[in-house]
Design a protein around this motif. Structure first.
Motif, PDB file in Angstrom:
ATOM      1  N   LEU A 151       0.854  -1.195   0.000  1.00 49.94           N
ATOM      2  CA  LEU A 151       0.000   0.000   0.000  1.00 49.94           C
ATOM      3  C   LEU A 151       0.886   1.239   0.000  1.00 49.94           C
ATOM      4  N   LYS A 152       0.534   2.227  -0.817  1.00 48.92           N
ATOM      5  CA  LYS A 152       1.305   3.472  -0.863  1.00 48.92           C
ATOM      6  C   LYS A 152       0.668   4.529   0.044  1.00 48.92           C
ATOM      7  N   PRO A 153       1.471   5.488   0.509  1.00 47.90           N
ATOM      8  CA  PRO A 153       0.901   6.540   1.366  1.00 47.90           C
ATOM      9  C   PRO A 153      -0.311   7.250   0.754  1.00 47.90           C
ATOM     10  N   ALA A 154      -0.276   7.508  -0.555  1.00 45.33           N
ATOM     11  CA  ALA A 154      -1.431   8.193  -1.179  1.00 45.33           C
ATOM     12  C   ALA A 154      -2.681   7.313  -1.091  1.00 45.33           C
ATOM     13  N   GLU A 155      -2.484   5.995  -1.230  1.00 46.81           N
ATOM     14  CA  GLU A 155      -3.621   5.070  -1.126  1.00 46.81           C
ATOM     15  C   GLU A 155      -4.136   5.021   0.313  1.00 46.81           C
ATOM     16  N   ALA A 156      -3.207   5.051   1.259  1.00 49.29           N
ATOM     17  CA  ALA A 156      -3.611   5.054   2.666  1.00 49.29           C
ATOM     18  C   ALA A 156      -4.383   6.334   3.005  1.00 49.29           C
ATOM     19  N   LEU A 157      -3.924   7.464   2.448  1.00 53.48           N
ATOM     20  CA  LEU A 157      -4.637   8.729   2.708  1.00 53.48           C
ATOM     21  C   LEU A 157      -6.055   8.644   2.156  1.00 53.48           C
ATOM     22  N   HIS A 158      -6.214   8.035   0.994  1.00 55.93           N
ATOM     23  CA  HIS A 158      -7.569   7.878   0.444  1.00 55.93           C
ATOM     24  C   HIS A 158      -8.442   7.061   1.406  1.00 55.93           C
TER      25      HIS A 158
END
Ligand SMILES: [Zn+2]
Length: 430
Positions: free
Chosen positions: A347-354
């Protein structure tokens, strides 16, 4: 009306990051009415008061989809797995909430700290106590955050101090729904909260499902967290084809159902959850802390299951959704290290933020009014000093790198101001 000037960052779709370095966010009452590049907004709204927040950033408010208010007092007790951990550390703490003064003081600490970390929406379990739950709603209303909450329901296999009578549990829950569901200009919502199948009678689960349908209230519970728990459920409900089927056959799966964990689910269970429109809540810190396992998050997402993130304090160790986002990335990397399969890509940080913003809003059915910085959304947002977690103090960097540091090196001081419904609930505008 107020026009804020800052670096805008949000994650409107899974995998995307929207960054506007010199951005403008126009607020009118409870809503965002315009957003975009400042040089485009300024002429459209000439004469409106401007607050220049640069070099600070504005992000959407964070959504914690699964957290236990009373367990904040019993947080971080290491050494046990789920069932003995509940008996040893959690139930004695929850029993103390029979004293409403204890409960009220705990609610003040809990909501104050959640807001300080930037949580603008929290989905909360209280204890079985109706008065303690009522006090927690009063505190949530006064603090101004968005909150979905319900009193815990458990009418069998519970310790004596927390064992409820089925009828009382349902009657008290309905009275709390009538008092709080939709209160505080729509910021407060009720969630029926049968703890988990082993501590709920069939009548209690059926009654909770019926109240959810009758009042349009949410329903939250735990699902498929720990192997010992799974074996217990299978022995109690031999007629059910799976743990998920226990909830399905008692009317607890609907479009307002939030299921905490969902680590060990077979294909028919996932299909049943999707068909019902229910959502899963990934709580990676808790799952690591209690040695429960690692949810195959990307597989579940690619199958179309709605998933948000939750701290699950007190098995989660902090109310910080920043840490939860970082942990979601971390455990996904541990899973990938074992499988190296494309379906387990980290999981990427941008995906986690979503997942912690727009994804959480979607899981709640709030996607049209919170989770992003789009015009028309409610003004739930954070003002963040993105320099705080960076020992190098790089002013110029890619937004992905800055977001990564915000997640992995989060600290309370970086959250400068927290707004819900356009109202300042924590901190001050820098
Ligand atoms: Zn939980």
């Amino acid at each position: 009306m107020l026009l804020l000037r800052a670096h805008l960052l949000d994650a409107p779709s899974f995998g995307s990051l929207r960054s506007i370095p010199d951005g403008g966010l126009l607020l009118d009452g409870v809503s965002i009415v315009d957003a975009g590049r400042f040089e485009e907004l300024a002429p459209r709204h000439a004469g409106i008061e401007v607050r220049d927040l640069r070099p600070h950033w504005i992000l959407p408010g964070l959504i914690d989809l699964h957290v236990h208010l009373p367990q904040y007092e019993s947080v971080a007790m290491d050494g046990l797995e789920l069932l003995p951990w509940l008996e040893t550390h959690i139930f004695p703490g929850e029993a103390r909430f029979a004293d409403t003064a204890v409960a009220r003081a705990a609610a003040e600490r809990f909501f104050g700290d959640a807001l300080a970390w930037g949580t603008t929406t929290a989905v909360v379990y209280s204890t079985i106590h109706a008065e303690a739950t009522d006090a927690a709603f009063q505190v949530a209303e006064a603090r101004g955050l968005r909150c979905v909450m319900g009193k815990m329901m458990m009418d069998r296999h519970a310790p004596a101090a927390l064992q409820e009578d089925t009828e009382t549990s349902l009657r008290q829950s309905e009275a709390l729904i009538q008092r709080w569901h939709g209160a505080a200009e729509g910021r407060l919502h009720y969630a029926l909260a049968p703890r988990f199948a082993p501590m709920c009678s069939p009548a209690l689960m059926r009654g909770a499902g019926a109240l959810s349908e009758k009042h349009g209230a949410f329903i939250q519970t735990h699902l498929s967290e720990n192997r010992e728990e799974l074996a217990w459920v299978a022995s109690l409900f031999p007629e059910a084809s799976s743990y998920t089927d226990v909830y399905a056959r008692h009317g607890m799966l609907n479009g307002r159902t939030l299921l905490g964990h969902g680590i060990h689910l077979d294909a028919p269970e996932r299909a049943a959850i999707r068909a019902a429109g229910a959502a899963l809540v990934h709580c990676p810190t808790s799952n690591a802390f209690l040695a429960s396992g690692i949810m195959p998050l990307r597989r579940w997402l690619e199958e179309g299951l709605p998933v948000g993130l939750g701290t699950d304090v007190g098995a989660g160790t902090t109310l910080s959704m920043w840490h939860e986002m970082a942990m979601a990335c971390t455990v996904s990397k541990l899973r990938w290290a074992d499988t190296r399969g494309a379906a387990d890509r980290p999981l990427k940080p941008a995906e986690a933020l979503h997942l912690a913003t727009a994804g959480g809003a979607k899981a709640l059915g709030f996607k049209d009014h919170s989770g992003t910085l789009d015009p028309g959304r409610l003004a739930d947002f954070l003002v963040v000093d993105a320099r705080q977690p960076d020992p190098g103090q790089r002013a110029e960097d890619e937004p992905e790198r800055i977001l990564s540091r915000l997640l992995y090196r989060a600290q309370p001081a970086m959250v400068k101001a927290v707004f819900v419904d356009g109202r300042l609930c924590h901190g001050t505008l820098p």
